[in-house]
Design an enzyme around this catalytic site. Structure first.
Site, PDB file in Angstrom:
ATOM      1  N   GLY A 284       0.788  -1.224   0.000  1.00  0.00           N
ATOM      2  CA  GLY A 284       0.000   0.000   0.000  1.00  0.00           C
ATOM      3  C   GLY A 284       0.817   1.268   0.000  1.00  0.00           C
ATOM      4  CD  GLU A 326       2.212  -9.137   1.029  1.00  0.00           C
ATOM      5  OE1 GLU A 326       2.253 -10.268   1.533  1.00  0.00           O
ATOM      6  OE2 GLU A 326       1.134  -8.539   0.778  1.00  0.00           O
ATOM      7  N   PRO A 327       5.421  -4.470  -1.617  1.00  0.00           N
ATOM      8  CG  PRO A 327       7.551  -3.806  -2.319  1.00  0.00           C
ATOM      9  CD  PRO A 327       6.848  -4.729  -1.353  1.00  0.00           C
ATOM     10  NE  ARG A 329      -0.594   2.563  -5.450  1.00  0.00           N
ATOM     11  CZ  ARG A 329      -1.829   2.442  -5.917  1.00  0.00           C
ATOM     12  NH1 ARG A 329      -2.136   3.001  -7.061  1.00  0.00           N
ATOM     13  NH2 ARG A 329      -2.739   1.773  -5.242  1.00  0.00           N
ATOM     14  NE  ARG A 365      -4.903   3.167  -9.856  1.00  0.00           N
ATOM     15  CZ  ARG A 365      -4.419   4.354  -9.517  1.00  0.00           C
ATOM     16  NH1 ARG A 365      -4.014   5.201 -10.449  1.00  0.00           N
ATOM     17  NH2 ARG A 365      -4.324   4.713  -8.237  1.00  0.00           N
ATOM     18  CB  CYS A 396     -20.481   4.249 -24.944  1.00  0.00           C
ATOM     19  SG  CYS A 396     -20.137   4.250 -26.715  1.00  0.00           S
ATOM     20  CD  GLU A 397     -20.280   3.504 -19.095  1.00  0.00           C
ATOM     21  OE1 GLU A 397     -20.785   4.267 -18.243  1.00  0.00           O
ATOM     22  OE2 GLU A 397     -20.801   2.435 -19.454  1.00  0.00           O
ATOM     23  CE1 TYR A 426      -3.178  -3.136  -7.975  1.00  0.00           C
ATOM     24  CE2 TYR A 426      -1.681  -1.335  -7.476  1.00  0.00           C
ATOM     25  CZ  TYR A 426      -2.192  -2.583  -7.182  1.00  0.00           C
ATOM     26  OH  TYR A 426      -1.714  -3.280  -6.109  1.00  0.00           O
TER      27      TYR A 426
END
Length: 469
Positions: A284, A326-327, A329, A365, A396-397, A426
């Site tokens: 995190g 646990e890296p 990102r 994201r 189409c959003e 991610y």
């Protein structure tokens, strides 16, 4: 080593071609403190360098060249940046286990780099596990996570000899114990929830009791699960696991977690006569996505965690457990750059929408968490002043927004090339098949050379999966 801020597109950037491999600047330390003065933190890979007045090179390769050769959208991954960030973690945590979180981004080359640099691997499915092991990664250096592991996940983990399985629910205990072959034992950790809110968005906070992960200390679920694991002869409980969330930029939540986990370790020894030798604090670790944003200081994190662990264990009369982090990102994110081609520019009232040839199918994201990026024009010189725009995708959003309130030259136009830094984590790992546009390729760059790691998903690929009428 200081971070560098690249000159804005269209302004004087200095002459010269990208530096040769021997002259590439070493990547900066992760989350190094911003330089003195008003210069904001750089968010680009350390190898990023201007080419003339209009282009930008990463890993010694001009981004315009990569766009022409591989098309857009495309992901560019700086191999040297990845490797340096792996080494920085090992240097900061010399007596700990460092597991790369594969969910951030995984491909065979990434597995190979992580293995060569001496890290372990954290996976969340049989798919990630199989890819890693078939690439040659030692299974004993792999940890399997997941709040709802399927029977196939557990079978693959046991068949391949995974090093640790993180138990996330009481129902998983009996299923795993039954699946372990007679005469053997599987090492496990129990994921506990310490009741700490941390993370950049409510959807990525996992240390509190109101989400799906782990077993609560507060309501006794963690203690109950630990007792059950200890009663299973085919399971070997080696320690506790805790993951607070994502995009955490201060050390304080980790220190609070350490204190609560030490308390739980002490109660386990008191009630069961067992001293657990391992403590996994998850990942995190936050990174900056735009200049000036905060990032977690890795050196401070390591120093303060180890000091808190030593103090707490001494006070509780416990030996200091072996630490693991646990890296994901923090290793892959800043090493990646995504390239888009502008398709249209629409000015409606006070808003300017710059539409590109990618979108939420290759980066969900912003739609999920409201993440903000800092795209940059490359490949064209301009004297136009920057203006606020919204970079949107092709899907189409209405929520298909890639970069809100971005600053781009006022003469931005179709055909322009945009580069978005901090795109290595991610993005592609969360990509979808929305509108059947196909997922982008991944290109590795290093020492002036580029090579394809993951090819573009073609229309033929998509059609081949659709087998029936």
């Amino acid at each position: 080593m200081s971070h560098r801020t690249l000159p804005p597109a269209g302004r004087e950037a200095g002459a010269g071609a990208p530096p040769p491999a021997t002259a590439l600047a070493p990547p900066p330390r992760i989350a190094a403190r911003p330089p003195s003065g008003s210069e904001p933190r750089s968010i680009w890979p350390a190898s990023a360098a201007p080419v003339g007045h209009e282009d930008l090179a990463v890993g010694g390769v001009p981004l315009t060249e990569l766009a022409d050769r591989f098309g857009t959208p495309a992901y560019v991954l700086d191999e040297d940046e990845v490797r340096h960030r792996c080494r920085a973690y090992l240097e900061a945590f010399p007596d700990a286990d460092v597991y790369y979180a594969a969910k951030a981004f995984l491909c065979r080359a990434m597995v190979h780099w992580v293995q060569e640099e001496g890290l372990g691997l954290d996976v969340c499915s049989a798919g990630e596990l199989e890819l890693a092991v078939t690439t040659g990664f030692p299974p004993e250096r792999i940890v399997l996570h997941g709040n709802a592991k399927s029977p196939a996940d557990l079978r693959a983990a046991l068949r391949l000899g995974v090093g640790r399985i993180v138990i996330d629910s009481t129902s998983e205990i009996a299923r795993l114990a039954v699946a372990v072959p007679a005469g053997s034992r599987q090492k496990v950790l129990v994921r506990v929830v310490p009741g700490i809110a941390a993370g950049g968005h409510a959807k990525i906070r996992t240390g509190t009791d109101d989400q799906k992960f782990g077993l609560s200390i507060a309501d006794g679920s963690a203690q109950h699960a630990i007792a059950r694991v200890l009663s299973q002869p085919r399971l070997e409980l080696t320690g506790l696991h805790c993951h607070l969330g994502s995009q955490i930029t201060t050390v304080k939540p980790y220190l609070a977690a350490v204190r609560r986990l030490i308390g739980l370790l002490a109660r386990i020894r008191e009630h069961h006569g067992v001293t657990l030798p391992e403590l996994d604090l998850g990942g995190g670790h936050g990174v900056a996505y735009r200049p000036g944003e905060p990032a977690l200081d890795l050196v401070s994190l390591s120093t303060k965690i180890r000091a808190e662990l030593a103090r707490g264990c001494a006070a509780a009369g416990l030996p200091v457990p072996r630490l693991a982090v646990e890296p994901g990102r923090a290793i892959a994110g800043p090493a990646g750059v995504v390239l888009y081609r502008v398709l249209s520019v629409k000015r409606t009232g006070a808003h300017t929408f710059v539409a590109v040839d990618g979108g939420m199918s290759d980066n969900p994201r912003p739609a999920l968490y409201g993440v903000r990026y800092a795209p940059r024009l490359v490949g064209r010189a301009t004297a136009a002043a920057p203006e606020p725009v919204t970079v949107v995708g092709r899907h189409c959003e209405a929520g298909d927004v890639l970069a809100a309130d971005a600053q781009l030259p006022g003469d931005i136009r179709p055909g322009d090339l945009l580069a978005v830094p901090v795109a290595g984590a991610y993005h592609l790992s969360m990509a979808s098949g929305y509108n059947l546009v196909g997922r982008p390729p991944v290109i590795a760059v290093t020492a002036g050379h580029a090579r394809l790691l993951v090819r573009r998903e073609s229309l033929a690929d998509i059609q081949e999966r659709d087998i029936g009428l």
